[in-house]
Scaffold this motif. Structure first.
Motif, PDB file in Angstrom:
ATOM      1  N   TYR A 280       9.002  13.574  37.333  1.00 46.70           N
ATOM      2  CA  TYR A 280       9.901  14.726  37.345  1.00 46.70           C
ATOM      3  C   TYR A 280       9.496  15.782  38.370  1.00 46.70           C
ATOM      4  CZ  TYR A 280      12.298  12.984  33.241  1.00 46.70           C
ATOM      5  OH  TYR A 280      13.040  12.211  32.372  1.00 46.70           O
TER       6      TYR A 280
ATOM      7  N   ARG B 297      16.909   5.069  36.117  1.00 48.29           N
ATOM      8  CA  ARG B 297      17.454   5.780  34.946  1.00 48.29           C
ATOM      9  C   ARG B 297      17.664   7.259  35.285  1.00 48.29           C
ATOM     10  NH1 ARG B 297      17.019   5.214  29.225  1.00 48.29           N
ATOM     11  NH2 ARG B 297      18.191   6.932  28.284  1.00 48.29           N
TER      12      ARG B 297
ATOM     13  N   GLY C 168       9.800   4.890  29.125  1.00 47.36           N
ATOM     14  CA  GLY C 168      10.168   6.190  29.669  1.00 47.36           C
ATOM     15  C   GLY C 168      10.609   7.170  28.603  1.00 47.36           C
ATOM     16  N   GLU C 169      11.437   6.708  27.679  1.00 45.27           N
ATOM     17  CA  GLU C 169      11.896   7.584  26.599  1.00 45.27           C
ATOM     18  C   GLU C 169      10.731   8.035  25.717  1.00 45.27           C
ATOM     19  OE1 GLU C 169      14.915   5.465  24.531  1.00 45.27           O
ATOM     20  OE2 GLU C 169      16.276   5.419  26.274  1.00 45.27           O
ATOM     21  N   THR C 170       9.809   7.128  25.451  1.00 44.22           N
ATOM     22  CA  THR C 170       8.660   7.473  24.606  1.00 44.22           C
ATOM     23  C   THR C 170       7.802   8.540  25.268  1.00 44.22           C
ATOM     24  OG1 THR C 170       8.627   5.252  23.634  1.00 44.22           O
ATOM     25  CG2 THR C 170       6.609   6.559  23.464  1.00 44.22           C
TER      26      THR C 170
ATOM     27  N   PHE D   9       8.589  10.580  27.707  1.00 40.18           N
ATOM     28  CA  PHE D   9       9.325  11.836  27.879  1.00 40.18           C
ATOM     29  C   PHE D   9       9.360  12.625  26.565  1.00 40.18           C
ATOM     30  CE2 PHE D   9      13.204  14.367  27.693  1.00 40.18           C
ATOM     31  CZ  PHE D   9      13.098  15.121  28.853  1.00 40.18           C
ATOM     32  N   ASN D  10       9.641  11.916  25.463  1.00 37.20           N
ATOM     33  CA  ASN D  10       9.710  12.602  24.166  1.00 37.20           C
ATOM     34  C   ASN D  10       8.350  13.150  23.743  1.00 37.20           C
ATOM     35  OD1 ASN D  10      12.466  12.160  23.891  1.00 37.20           O
ATOM     36  ND2 ASN D  10      12.184  10.205  22.823  1.00 37.20           N
TER      37      ASN D  10
ATOM     38  N   ASP E 187      13.016   1.556  29.846  1.00 34.65           N
ATOM     39  CA  ASP E 187      13.699   2.582  29.050  1.00 34.65           C
ATOM     40  C   ASP E 187      12.897   2.934  27.801  1.00 34.65           C
ATOM     41  OD1 ASP E 187      15.677   2.649  30.912  1.00 34.65           O
ATOM     42  OD2 ASP E 187      17.234   1.741  29.659  1.00 34.65           O
ATOM     43  N   ARG E 188      12.328   1.929  27.163  1.00 38.49           N
ATOM     44  CA  ARG E 188      11.511   2.196  25.967  1.00 38.49           C
ATOM     45  C   ARG E 188      10.290   3.045  26.334  1.00 38.49           C
ATOM     46  NH1 ARG E 188       7.026  -0.352  23.833  1.00 38.49           N
ATOM     47  NH2 ARG E 188       7.205  -2.203  25.174  1.00 38.49           N
TER      48      ARG E 188
ATOM     49  N   VAL F 234      12.508   3.173  35.709  1.00 39.55           N
ATOM     50  CA  VAL F 234      12.487   4.566  35.242  1.00 39.55           C
ATOM     51  C   VAL F 234      13.223   5.447  36.253  1.00 39.55           C
ATOM     52  CG1 VAL F 234      11.007   6.578  34.858  1.00 39.55           C
ATOM     53  CG2 VAL F 234      10.392   4.375  33.845  1.00 39.55           C
TER      54      VAL F 234
END
Length: 366
Positions: A361, A230, A345-347, A349-350, A342-343, A227
């Motif tokens: 962050y 990325r 982290g993106e989930t 974050f969204n 990535d899966r 993460v």
């Protein structure tokens, strides 16, 4: 500066994947230990991390205590910020020893391969008896004083089927929140074992998501590190180990290696870069430093390269005999880890998950 002292070649366990080689009752002498500490402080670094390793370092408990106390005195005299660590199998921990480690501000890590089924497949006592109960007692004793204790889990073909269940066990039954999954890269993995490994990572990713959604975040190294890469668009120089430069390890003999993983039985001196009594062999050391990196042709144009640990010298050397060339099992691990991270982290974050945003962050990447 990061200096590890391997206090002994001996261990009371017989782990199937141990990279330290055959066990023998050969411990570092106090003379060698004192010289190693003098060597460590001779660099005059403003910060020094001193790690105790083995074998099993707690087999040399009086020596560990004496070294730590001497290091504290040297650090105070030199104005050095000292961080002291120990990596142990946990079986020799007692309440008194844990209290002493806490008093002296140690950062301990314990090796425990998950639940009973996973652990018993790979980490028996030398007698062949299960070490699980003794290790759990050690973990629980440590956790009382070190609630964020790091647990090191080593999946390999013999135990990988239990990997995901083991992570759940550690979190839910043993209140562990920091887990490092360090696979055994040095053994053959057939396709069935690789499938189990991939499935285990995916299931751990799902569990990681559930923990964050339940406001009970955990730290899992293969997810967290990817993460961060990325967010940073790859590893930065300071993220990589300082193999042989600002990171060294001292064998019981006093021989200096660029990493504790390369000490082994201390019989093959190819990677020895000096001795605490004589200092560095600068010709050998500079040759090692010049070779760091990765020259695999298939890695050069790979899109994963900025986020891949193909530069890990100790893994590369053990796999290929060259510190600048890696092997396919590393590629498998890195691709699997990046995909899951990535899966996840993106989930999160969204979903604007507050625990995730706060950690990645607002804290770690400020």
């Amino acid at each position: 500066m990061d200096v590890s002292l391997a206090l002994t070649h001996d261990c009371n366990l017989n782990c199937s994947y141990c990279y330290a080689g055959a066990k023998r009752r050969e411990a570092m002498t106090r003379t060698t230990a004192w010289q190693a500490l003098d060597f460590a402080f001779s660099f005059q670094a403003p910060k020094l991390q001193l790690g105790f390793f083995g074998g099993e370092p707690l087999l040399e408990w009086p020596l560990l205590q004496a070294c730590a106390e001497r290091a504290e005195a040297l650090a105070e005299k030199a104005g050095t910020q000292l961080r002291t660590t120990v990596t142990t199998n946990g079986t020799l921990l007692t309440e008194d020893r844990v209290a002493w480690l806490h008093k002296h501000a140690f950062y301990p890590a314990i090796s425990l391969d998950g639940n009973r089924a996973m652990h018993d497949a790979t980490r028996p006592f030398c007698t062949g008896k299960s070490s699980f109960d003794a290790t759990i007692r050690g973990l629980r004793a440590l956790r009382e004083s070190f609630p964020e204790i790091e647990v090191i889990v080593v999946p390999e073909p013999a135990n990988v089927a239990h990997l995901a269940d083991s992570i759940r066990y550690l979190v839910e039954e043993e209140d562990v929140i920091r887990i490092s999954i360090n696979p055994n890269f040095y053994t053959p993995w057939d396709e069935d074992a690789l499938d189990l490994w991939r499935q285990g990572f995916e299931t751990i990713g799902d569990y990681y998501l559930a923990c964050y959604r339940d406001n009970h975040p955990i730290a899992v190294n293969f997810i967290d590190s990817k993460v961060i890469t990325r967010l940073k668009n790859g590893y930065e120089c300071q993220d990589r180990c300082n193999f042989g430069e600002r990171e060294i390890a001292v064998a019981p003999s006093g021989n200096v290696y660029p990493c504790e993983r390369l000490i082994g039985e201390d019989l093959d001196h190819t990677m020895v870069i000096g001795n605490v009594f004589e200092g560095f062999n600068e010709k050998k050391r500079q040759a090692v430093l010049a070779k760091r990196g990765n020259i695999n042709g298939e890695c050069i144009g790979c899109g994963y390269r900025p986020r891949c640990m193909n530069w890990c010298c100790c893994i590369n050397y053990t796999l290929t005999g060259a510190i600048d060339q890696t092997d396919g099992i590393v590629c498998f691990h890195e691709r699997a880890a990046i995909a899951v991270a990535d899966r996840v982290g993106e989930t999160l974050f969204n979903e604007k998950n507050p625990c995730f945003l706060k950690r990645f962050y607002y804290e770690e990447n400020v």
